[in-house]
Design a protein around this motif. Sequence first.
Motif, PDB file in Angstrom:
ATOM      1  N   ALA A 157      32.692  23.287  44.238  1.00  0.00           N
ATOM      2  CA  ALA A 157      33.713  22.675  43.383  1.00  0.00           C
ATOM      3  C   ALA A 157      33.522  23.053  41.916  1.00  0.00           C
ATOM      4  O   ALA A 157      34.486  23.432  41.231  1.00  0.00           O
ATOM      5  CB  ALA A 157      33.665  21.149  43.535  1.00  0.00           C
ATOM      6  N   PHE A 158      32.290  22.976  41.423  1.00  0.00           N
ATOM      7  CA  PHE A 158      32.057  23.267  40.006  1.00  0.00           C
ATOM      8  C   PHE A 158      32.247  24.750  39.714  1.00  0.00           C
ATOM      9  O   PHE A 158      32.673  25.130  38.624  1.00  0.00           O
ATOM     10  CB  PHE A 158      30.653  22.820  39.600  1.00  0.00           C
ATOM     11  CG  PHE A 158      30.549  22.434  38.154  1.00  0.00           C
ATOM     12  CD1 PHE A 158      31.223  21.319  37.671  1.00  0.00           C
ATOM     13  CD2 PHE A 158      29.778  23.171  37.265  1.00  0.00           C
ATOM     14  CE1 PHE A 158      31.134  20.961  36.332  1.00  0.00           C
ATOM     15  CE2 PHE A 158      29.686  22.823  35.926  1.00  0.00           C
ATOM     16  CZ  PHE A 158      30.372  21.712  35.459  1.00  0.00           C
ATOM     17  N   GLY A 159      31.956  25.583  40.710  1.00  0.00           N
ATOM     18  CA  GLY A 159      32.236  27.009  40.566  1.00  0.00           C
ATOM     19  C   GLY A 159      33.724  27.272  40.415  1.00  0.00           C
ATOM     20  O   GLY A 159      34.151  28.090  39.587  1.00  0.00           O
ATOM     21  N   LEU A 160      34.537  26.561  41.203  1.00  0.00           N
ATOM     22  CA  LEU A 160      35.996  26.692  41.090  1.00  0.00           C
ATOM     23  C   LEU A 160      36.487  26.183  39.735  1.00  0.00           C
ATOM     24  O   LEU A 160      37.365  26.789  39.108  1.00  0.00           O
ATOM     25  CB  LEU A 160      36.682  25.907  42.213  1.00  0.00           C
ATOM     26  CG  LEU A 160      36.646  26.526  43.613  1.00  0.00           C
ATOM     27  CD1 LEU A 160      37.267  25.570  44.626  1.00  0.00           C
ATOM     28  CD2 LEU A 160      37.386  27.861  43.623  1.00  0.00           C
ATOM     29  N   ALA A 161      35.926  25.064  39.289  1.00  0.00           N
ATOM     30  CA  ALA A 161      36.316  24.511  37.988  1.00  0.00           C
ATOM     31  C   ALA A 161      36.002  25.494  36.866  1.00  0.00           C
ATOM     32  O   ALA A 161      36.780  25.646  35.918  1.00  0.00           O
ATOM     33  CB  ALA A 161      35.600  23.181  37.751  1.00  0.00           C
ATOM     34  N   ALA A 168      47.077  24.659  41.342  1.00  0.00           N
ATOM     35  CA  ALA A 168      46.447  24.926  42.645  1.00  0.00           C
ATOM     36  C   ALA A 168      44.944  24.654  42.583  1.00  0.00           C
ATOM     37  O   ALA A 168      44.363  24.096  43.535  1.00  0.00           O
ATOM     38  CB  ALA A 168      46.709  26.370  43.057  1.00  0.00           C
ATOM     39  N   PHE A 169      44.320  25.039  41.484  1.00  0.00           N
ATOM     40  CA  PHE A 169      42.891  24.737  41.302  1.00  0.00           C
ATOM     41  C   PHE A 169      42.661  23.226  41.311  1.00  0.00           C
ATOM     42  O   PHE A 169      41.722  22.725  41.959  1.00  0.00           O
ATOM     43  CB  PHE A 169      42.377  25.327  39.989  1.00  0.00           C
ATOM     44  CG  PHE A 169      41.875  26.741  40.110  1.00  0.00           C
ATOM     45  CD1 PHE A 169      40.572  26.991  40.535  1.00  0.00           C
ATOM     46  CD2 PHE A 169      42.694  27.815  39.802  1.00  0.00           C
ATOM     47  CE1 PHE A 169      40.100  28.302  40.642  1.00  0.00           C
ATOM     48  CE2 PHE A 169      42.227  29.123  39.901  1.00  0.00           C
ATOM     49  CZ  PHE A 169      40.929  29.370  40.329  1.00  0.00           C
ATOM     50  N   ALA A 196      50.114  30.298  33.277  1.00  0.00           N
ATOM     51  CA  ALA A 196      50.087  30.305  34.748  1.00  0.00           C
ATOM     52  C   ALA A 196      49.762  28.906  35.253  1.00  0.00           C
ATOM     53  O   ALA A 196      48.764  28.666  35.942  1.00  0.00           O
ATOM     54  CB  ALA A 196      49.072  31.320  35.250  1.00  0.00           C
ATOM     55  N   TRP A 197      50.623  27.949  34.909  1.00  0.00           N
ATOM     56  CA  TRP A 197      50.354  26.536  35.214  1.00  0.00           C
ATOM     57  C   TRP A 197      50.273  26.286  36.710  1.00  0.00           C
ATOM     58  O   TRP A 197      49.546  25.394  37.172  1.00  0.00           O
ATOM     59  CB  TRP A 197      51.442  25.658  34.589  1.00  0.00           C
ATOM     60  CG  TRP A 197      52.821  25.927  35.136  1.00  0.00           C
ATOM     61  CD1 TRP A 197      53.750  26.769  34.619  1.00  0.00           C
ATOM     62  CD2 TRP A 197      53.398  25.357  36.314  1.00  0.00           C
ATOM     63  NE1 TRP A 197      54.881  26.772  35.399  1.00  0.00           N
ATOM     64  CE2 TRP A 197      54.694  25.905  36.449  1.00  0.00           C
ATOM     65  CE3 TRP A 197      52.966  24.441  37.252  1.00  0.00           C
ATOM     66  CZ2 TRP A 197      55.540  25.565  37.496  1.00  0.00           C
ATOM     67  CZ3 TRP A 197      53.798  24.092  38.305  1.00  0.00           C
ATOM     68  CH2 TRP A 197      55.079  24.650  38.407  1.00  0.00           C
ATOM     69  N   TYR A 198      51.037  27.076  37.493  1.00  0.00           N
ATOM     70  CA  TYR A 198      51.046  26.863  38.945  1.00  0.00           C
ATOM     71  C   TYR A 198      49.693  27.236  39.559  1.00  0.00           C
ATOM     72  O   TYR A 198      49.241  26.616  40.531  1.00  0.00           O
ATOM     73  CB  TYR A 198      52.173  27.692  39.587  1.00  0.00           C
ATOM     74  CG  TYR A 198      52.215  29.134  39.131  1.00  0.00           C
ATOM     75  CD1 TYR A 198      51.530  30.135  39.818  1.00  0.00           C
ATOM     76  CD2 TYR A 198      52.938  29.510  37.995  1.00  0.00           C
ATOM     77  CE1 TYR A 198      51.551  31.447  39.396  1.00  0.00           C
ATOM     78  CE2 TYR A 198      52.959  30.822  37.555  1.00  0.00           C
ATOM     79  CZ  TYR A 198      52.267  31.790  38.260  1.00  0.00           C
ATOM     80  OH  TYR A 198      52.278  33.091  37.831  1.00  0.00           O
ATOM     81  N   ILE A 199      49.011  28.239  38.972  1.00  0.00           N
ATOM     82  CA  ILE A 199      47.671  28.590  39.462  1.00  0.00           C
ATOM     83  C   ILE A 199      46.685  27.501  39.064  1.00  0.00           C
ATOM     84  O   ILE A 199      45.827  27.088  39.863  1.00  0.00           O
ATOM     85  CB  ILE A 199      47.221  29.951  38.894  1.00  0.00           C
ATOM     86  CG1 ILE A 199      48.183  31.056  39.344  1.00  0.00           C
ATOM     87  CG2 ILE A 199      45.795  30.275  39.337  1.00  0.00           C
ATOM     88  CD1 ILE A 199      47.839  32.429  38.791  1.00  0.00           C
ATOM     89  N   ARG A 200      46.821  27.002  37.849  1.00  0.00           N
ATOM     90  CA  ARG A 200      45.958  25.904  37.403  1.00  0.00           C
ATOM     91  C   ARG A 200      46.185  24.665  38.279  1.00  0.00           C
ATOM     92  O   ARG A 200      45.222  23.964  38.626  1.00  0.00           O
ATOM     93  CB  ARG A 200      46.240  25.568  35.942  1.00  0.00           C
ATOM     94  CG  ARG A 200      45.717  26.640  34.975  1.00  0.00           C
ATOM     95  CD  ARG A 200      45.765  26.153  33.534  1.00  0.00           C
ATOM     96  NE  ARG A 200      44.879  26.989  32.734  1.00  0.00           N
ATOM     97  CZ  ARG A 200      44.037  26.525  31.815  1.00  0.00           C
ATOM     98  NH1 ARG A 200      43.938  25.232  31.591  1.00  0.00           N
ATOM     99  NH2 ARG A 200      43.257  27.337  31.131  1.00  0.00           N
ATOM    100  N   ALA A 231      39.599  18.390  37.764  1.00  0.00           N
ATOM    101  CA  ALA A 231      40.998  18.521  38.198  1.00  0.00           C
ATOM    102  C   ALA A 231      41.938  17.992  37.121  1.00  0.00           C
ATOM    103  O   ALA A 231      43.019  18.555  36.889  1.00  0.00           O
ATOM    104  CB  ALA A 231      41.212  17.767  39.511  1.00  0.00           C
ATOM    105  N   ILE A 232      41.526  16.920  36.455  1.00  0.00           N
ATOM    106  CA  ILE A 232      42.322  16.368  35.346  1.00  0.00           C
ATOM    107  C   ILE A 232      42.230  17.276  34.122  1.00  0.00           C
ATOM    108  O   ILE A 232      43.229  17.582  33.475  1.00  0.00           O
ATOM    109  CB  ILE A 232      41.831  14.953  34.999  1.00  0.00           C
ATOM    110  CG1 ILE A 232      42.075  14.007  36.182  1.00  0.00           C
ATOM    111  CG2 ILE A 232      42.525  14.430  33.742  1.00  0.00           C
ATOM    112  CD1 ILE A 232      41.408  12.659  36.033  1.00  0.00           C
ATOM    113  N   GLY A 233      41.005  17.731  33.812  1.00  0.00           N
ATOM    114  CA  GLY A 233      40.802  18.563  32.637  1.00  0.00           C
ATOM    115  C   GLY A 233      41.561  19.871  32.688  1.00  0.00           C
ATOM    116  O   GLY A 233      42.073  20.348  31.669  1.00  0.00           O
TER     117      GLY A 233
END
Length: 334
Positions: A124-128, A144-145, A138-142, A276-278
Amino acid sequence: MTGLVFELLVMLVVILAAAELFTNALEHLGERLNISEGVTGSLFAAVGTALPETSVPLLALTSGTAVSVNEEIGVGAILGAPLMLATLSTFLMTLAALRQRKPGGHISPERTGFRRDMNFFLIAFGLAAAAMFVPHHAWYIRAAFSIGLVAIYVGYVVMTFRASRHLVAEGHGTEAPGKMMLARVGLPTNLGTIVLQLVCATALLVAGAKGFIYGVEGVSKILGISALLLSLLIIPIATELPEKVNSILWIRRGKDTLAFGNITGAMVFQGTLLPAIGIMLTPWEPRVEVLTGVVITLLAAAWLRLNSRAGGLPIWALLANGVLYAIYLGITLS
């Protein structure tokens, strides 16, 4: 300045008292519900004691004034909390056990649960961290993350609960060593009074941590520290006090699974839902100060996962996480 120092001491006493109430009530709740120490530590204790540090970035990001400063505080608080847990909190907990277990000893949390916590956190932290390199447009990619991080935490909760019954059968059920605190003043020990003590303890934890945060902020302003540095270094020390104290109390009682689960479960919570919020509400950019903290956090977590052995985690290896925090301080302050 003297008044601020006195306020910090008072709030510290409140946090210590609340942590004692909280751990006592959780042990009785876990025993009554017949759940494993993994669920009690990694989910119930972790989420409960994560309330102070969760409130800091949320309050900062939803405030209507000084947007850029609030965003810096939000990012720093979100990323600073896992850093503090993986390094300083782990070090202090180990230090509390050093006298009893010696440098050649081990801390032995239930192995499958510990590994599960660390695996989920590292992913999870790697993805963040990867999301920092996604352009703002690219808000749609963000998005998705962010959705992916929330899904990871949901999956973690499901897997932790599923493992509970098997662990209880193997002797890893939560046990309360003595009377509940409220029972000592004449109240019966039942689900209602357990929940009442938990609610009171949680309220005290949040109030104590917030009071400590305000005191630390006052001291930092006097010392002239920037908002980002404040949120990366100072605020997490205050907000992580509940986890530190709870884990120290449990490790001194030989409850290794509860002690470590309180830390690693909070790491998963703060490495998924808060980023996810950040990602959606802040710039979430790979600034040097931020990336330094992220790299140190991942190194500390990977080191913990690497040293998870059948006999437990070596004391010397856990003390090394304190060295990583010292390295982070040296790099950041320089």
